[in-house]
Scaffold this motif. Structure first.
Motif, mmCIF file in Angstrom:
data_model
loop_
_atom_site.group_PDB
_atom_site.id
_atom_site.type_symbol
_atom_site.label_atom_id
_atom_site.label_comp_id
_atom_site.label_asym_id
_atom_site.label_seq_id
_atom_site.Cartn_x
_atom_site.Cartn_y
_atom_site.Cartn_z
ATOM 1 N N LYS A 87 14.415 50.626 62.612
ATOM 2 C CA LYS A 87 14.795 49.542 63.509
ATOM 3 C C LYS A 87 16.108 49.810 64.235
ATOM 4 O O LYS A 87 17.045 50.382 63.671
ATOM 5 C CB LYS A 87 14.924 48.236 62.724
ATOM 6 C CG LYS A 87 13.629 47.822 62.033
ATOM 7 C CD LYS A 87 13.727 46.458 61.429
ATOM 8 C CE LYS A 87 12.475 46.116 60.643
ATOM 9 N NZ LYS A 87 11.278 46.160 61.494
ATOM 10 N N SER A 88 16.158 49.368 65.476
ATOM 11 C CA SER A 88 17.431 49.316 66.176
ATOM 12 C C SER A 88 18.262 48.185 65.592
ATOM 13 O O SER A 88 17.739 47.148 65.193
ATOM 14 C CB SER A 88 17.204 49.069 67.661
ATOM 15 O OG SER A 88 16.628 50.187 68.288
ATOM 16 N N GLU A 90 22.012 45.932 66.182
ATOM 17 C CA GLU A 90 22.962 45.541 67.221
ATOM 18 C C GLU A 90 24.100 44.723 66.621
ATOM 19 O O GLU A 90 23.928 44.066 65.599
ATOM 20 C CB GLU A 90 22.254 44.704 68.296
ATOM 21 C CG GLU A 90 21.136 45.431 69.003
ATOM 22 C CD GLU A 90 20.431 44.550 69.996
ATOM 23 O OE1 GLU A 90 20.589 44.762 71.203
ATOM 24 O OE2 GLU A 90 19.726 43.626 69.562
ATOM 25 N N THR A 150 24.708 48.746 70.350
ATOM 26 C CA THR A 150 23.376 48.988 69.790
ATOM 27 C C THR A 150 23.288 50.404 69.259
ATOM 28 O O THR A 150 23.864 51.329 69.852
ATOM 29 C CB THR A 150 22.291 48.804 70.863
ATOM 30 O OG1 THR A 150 22.326 47.471 71.352
ATOM 31 C CG2 THR A 150 20.898 49.083 70.294
ATOM 32 N N ILE A 151 22.567 50.563 68.157
ATOM 33 C CA ILE A 151 22.216 51.894 67.668
ATOM 34 C C ILE A 151 20.723 51.886 67.359
ATOM 35 O O ILE A 151 20.242 50.982 66.663
ATOM 36 C CB ILE A 151 23.055 52.303 66.439
ATOM 37 C CG1 ILE A 151 22.737 53.749 66.046
ATOM 38 C CG2 ILE A 151 22.885 51.342 65.271
ATOM 39 C CD1 ILE A 151 23.759 54.342 65.063
ATOM 40 N N ASN A 152 19.987 52.856 67.889
ATOM 41 C CA ASN A 152 18.546 52.850 67.649
ATOM 42 C C ASN A 152 18.202 53.695 66.421
ATOM 43 O O ASN A 152 19.090 54.239 65.743
ATOM 44 C CB ASN A 152 17.783 53.282 68.895
ATOM 45 C CG ASN A 152 17.995 54.743 69.251
ATOM 46 O OD1 ASN A 152 18.518 55.537 68.461
ATOM 47 N ND2 ASN A 152 17.582 55.100 70.453
ATOM 48 N N SER A 153 16.915 53.797 66.138
ATOM 49 C CA SER A 153 16.483 54.497 64.928
ATOM 50 C C SER A 153 16.842 55.973 64.961
ATOM 51 O O SER A 153 16.987 56.606 63.917
ATOM 52 C CB SER A 153 14.977 54.320 64.724
ATOM 53 O OG SER A 153 14.287 54.819 65.850
ATOM 54 N N ASN A 181 20.966 56.976 68.594
ATOM 55 C CA ASN A 181 21.548 56.844 69.928
ATOM 56 C C ASN A 181 22.268 55.510 70.044
ATOM 57 O O ASN A 181 21.790 54.489 69.542
ATOM 58 C CB ASN A 181 20.458 56.950 70.986
ATOM 59 C CG ASN A 181 19.787 58.308 70.959
ATOM 60 O OD1 ASN A 181 20.452 59.336 71.012
ATOM 61 N ND2 ASN A 181 18.470 58.314 70.838
ATOM 62 N N THR A 182 23.410 55.516 70.731
ATOM 63 C CA THR A 182 24.258 54.334 70.799
ATOM 64 C C THR A 182 24.504 53.892 72.229
ATOM 65 O O THR A 182 24.404 54.690 73.172
ATOM 66 C CB THR A 182 25.608 54.598 70.114
ATOM 67 O OG1 THR A 182 26.253 55.696 70.768
ATOM 68 C CG2 THR A 182 25.421 54.932 68.648
ATOM 69 N N ARG A 204 25.283 54.100 61.472
ATOM 70 C CA ARG A 204 24.369 53.568 60.463
ATOM 71 C C ARG A 204 24.224 54.568 59.341
ATOM 72 O O ARG A 204 24.341 55.785 59.544
ATOM 73 C CB ARG A 204 23.004 53.240 61.074
ATOM 74 C CG ARG A 204 22.227 54.437 61.596
ATOM 75 C CD ARG A 204 21.032 53.987 62.438
ATOM 76 N NE ARG A 204 20.116 53.157 61.673
ATOM 77 C CZ ARG A 204 19.234 52.317 62.233
ATOM 78 N NH1 ARG A 204 19.168 52.208 63.545
ATOM 79 N NH2 ARG A 204 18.434 51.615 61.480
ATOM 80 N N SER A 211 18.939 42.333 64.046
ATOM 81 C CA SER A 211 17.817 43.248 63.982
ATOM 82 C C SER A 211 16.575 42.505 64.448
ATOM 83 O O SER A 211 16.154 41.543 63.790
ATOM 84 C CB SER A 211 17.615 43.762 62.550
ATOM 85 O OG SER A 211 16.443 44.547 62.463
#
Length: 111
Positions: A32-33, A35, A50-53, A56-57, A71, A97
Motif C-alpha cells: 500500500k501507498s 501518506e 506520499t510513499i508508494n509500495s 517512490n516519494t 517506510r 492508507s
C-alpha cells in the motif's frame, strides 16, 4: 480492519527536528501507498507526502527539501523525518492508507 497509530509529535524550537512514526496493522502494509497529511488550527487538512509500495516519494512544495518520508515494511511502519522545522509547520499530523486515517499527533514549533 486497518489501524494506524501515529507517534513522535511534540514541542520543538524553530530549526529543530522531529521524526513521526505511523504503525499500521490489519493489512498487507507493503502493498500500500502511505501518506502524511497535516491540519493547522483553523485550516483545512493538507497533504504533506506520499510513499508508494516501491518506495517512490512525493512531497508538497512547502516541505520539499526539509521532510523525508520513508517506510520499513518489516515493521509495518512509515516515518516522516522533519528537519529545519518552522512555526508554520505547527499542526496535527495524520497518516493515511487508502480510506483509513490515524488519530493524529500534535507537532508544535515555537519561534
Amino acid at each position: 480492519q486497518v489501524q494506524l497509530v501515529e507517534s513522535g509529535g511534540g514541542l520543538v524550537q524553530a530549526g529543530g527536528s522531529l521524526r513521526l512514526s505511523c504503525a499500521a496493522s490489519g493489512s498487507i502494509f507493503s502493498l500500500k501507498s502511505m501518506e502524511w497529511y497535516r491540519q493547522a488550527p483553523g485550516k483545512q487538512r493538507e497533504w504533506v507526502a506520499t510513499i508508494n509500495s516501491g518506495g517512490n516519494t512525493n512531497y508538497a512544495d512547502s516541505v520539499w527539501g526539509r521532510f523525508t518520508i520513508s517506510r520499513d515494511n518489516a515493521k509495518n511502519t512509515v516515518y516522516l523525518q522533519m528537519n529545519n522545522l518552522k512555526p508554520d509547520d505547527t499542526a496535527v499530523y495524520y497518516c493515511k492508507s487508502l480510506l483509513h486515517w490515524g488519530q493524529g499527533t500534535q507537532v508544535t514549533v515555537s519561534s
